[in-house]
Scaffold this motif. Structure first.
Motif, PDB file in Angstrom:
ATOM      1  N   UNK A   7       0.850  -1.182   0.000  1.00 40.49           N
ATOM      2  CA  UNK A   7       0.000   0.000   0.000  1.00 40.49           C
ATOM      3  C   UNK A   7       0.889   1.237   0.000  1.00 40.49           C
ATOM      4  N   UNK A   8       0.292   2.395  -0.248  1.00 43.99           N
ATOM      5  CA  UNK A   8       1.024   3.643  -0.158  1.00 43.99           C
ATOM      6  C   UNK A   8       1.423   4.265  -1.480  1.00 43.99           C
ATOM      7  N   UNK A  21       4.255   0.690   2.117  1.00 42.70           N
ATOM      8  CA  UNK A  21       4.194  -0.308   3.182  1.00 42.70           C
ATOM      9  C   UNK A  21       3.850  -1.655   2.588  1.00 42.70           C
ATOM     10  N   UNK A  22       4.293  -2.702   3.233  1.00 46.38           N
ATOM     11  CA  UNK A  22       3.961  -4.057   2.812  1.00 46.38           C
ATOM     12  C   UNK A  22       3.680  -4.875   4.070  1.00 46.38           C
ATOM     13  N   UNK A  77       4.891  -6.788  11.596  1.00 44.78           N
ATOM     14  CA  UNK A  77       4.905  -7.617  10.379  1.00 44.78           C
ATOM     15  C   UNK A  77       4.832  -6.766   9.112  1.00 44.78           C
ATOM     16  N   UNK A  78       5.590  -5.692   9.099  1.00 49.55           N
ATOM     17  CA  UNK A  78       5.507  -4.745   7.991  1.00 49.55           C
ATOM     18  C   UNK A  78       6.901  -4.303   7.562  1.00 49.55           C
ATOM     19  N   UNK A  79       7.078  -4.186   6.260  1.00 51.46           N
ATOM     20  CA  UNK A  79       8.300  -3.627   5.695  1.00 51.46           C
ATOM     21  C   UNK A  79       7.919  -2.337   4.969  1.00 51.46           C
ATOM     22  N   UNK A  80       8.838  -1.370   5.005  1.00 48.67           N
ATOM     23  CA  UNK A  80       8.564  -0.055   4.439  1.00 48.67           C
ATOM     24  C   UNK A  80       9.614   0.304   3.386  1.00 48.67           C
ATOM     25  N   UNK A 114       5.399 -13.017  -3.608  1.00 51.41           N
ATOM     26  CA  UNK A 114       5.283 -11.659  -4.113  1.00 51.41           C
ATOM     27  C   UNK A 114       3.923 -11.067  -3.783  1.00 51.41           C
ATOM     28  N   UNK A 115       3.910  -9.750  -3.573  1.00 43.34           N
ATOM     29  CA  UNK A 115       2.651  -9.050  -3.434  1.00 43.34           C
ATOM     30  C   UNK A 115       2.067  -8.716  -4.803  1.00 43.34           C
ATOM     31  N   UNK A 116       0.946  -8.031  -4.782  1.00 38.53           N
ATOM     32  CA  UNK A 116       0.248  -7.724  -6.039  1.00 38.53           C
ATOM     33  C   UNK A 116       0.755  -6.436  -6.688  1.00 38.53           C
TER      34      UNK A 116
END
Length: 124
Positions: A7-8, A21-22, A77-80, A114-116
């Protein structure tokens, strides 16, 4: 299994900033490295930044060094990815990825999940 949701992303003028953010779920977050990649239209997906499981080691592509900062919060649980001094050439879809077993964390083929993706557009 690891699920990643970015997101972001958004539209920003050249010289501006964005923070991506992930959020991760599934496997224990602090047990794997994470990376950010990006893909511009008509181009290959390329490495942007990576961070080790502990957060003590980071790596950056030369094109973003000094402008982007990767960090992680293992409690959330987040990476930026903090992106400053953005340029039109930073325009791309940005992907978060999890590397469970790799060592360098620099190559696309080391990443397992992988994310979207989230779109970042920098206007001149």
């Amino acid at each position: 299994q690891v699920q990643l949701v970015e997101s972001g992303g958004g539209l920003v003028q050249a010289g501006g900033s964005l923070r991506l953010s992930c959020a991760a779920s599934g496997r224990t977050f602090s047990s794997y490295a994470l990376g950010w990649f990006r893909q511009a239209p008509g181009k290959e997906r390329e490495f942007v930044a990576a961070i080790s499981w502990s957060g003590r080691s980071t790596s950056y592509a030369d094109s973003v060094k000094g402008r982007f900062t990767i960090s992680r919060d293992n409690a959330k649980n987040t990476v930026y990815l903090q992106m400053n001094s953005l340029k039109p050439e930073d325009t791309a879809v940005y992907y978060c990825a999890a590397d469970l077993y790799g060592s360098s964390h620099l190559r696309r083929d080391e990443y397992d999940y992988w994310g979207q993706g989230t779109q970042v557009t920098v206007s001149s």
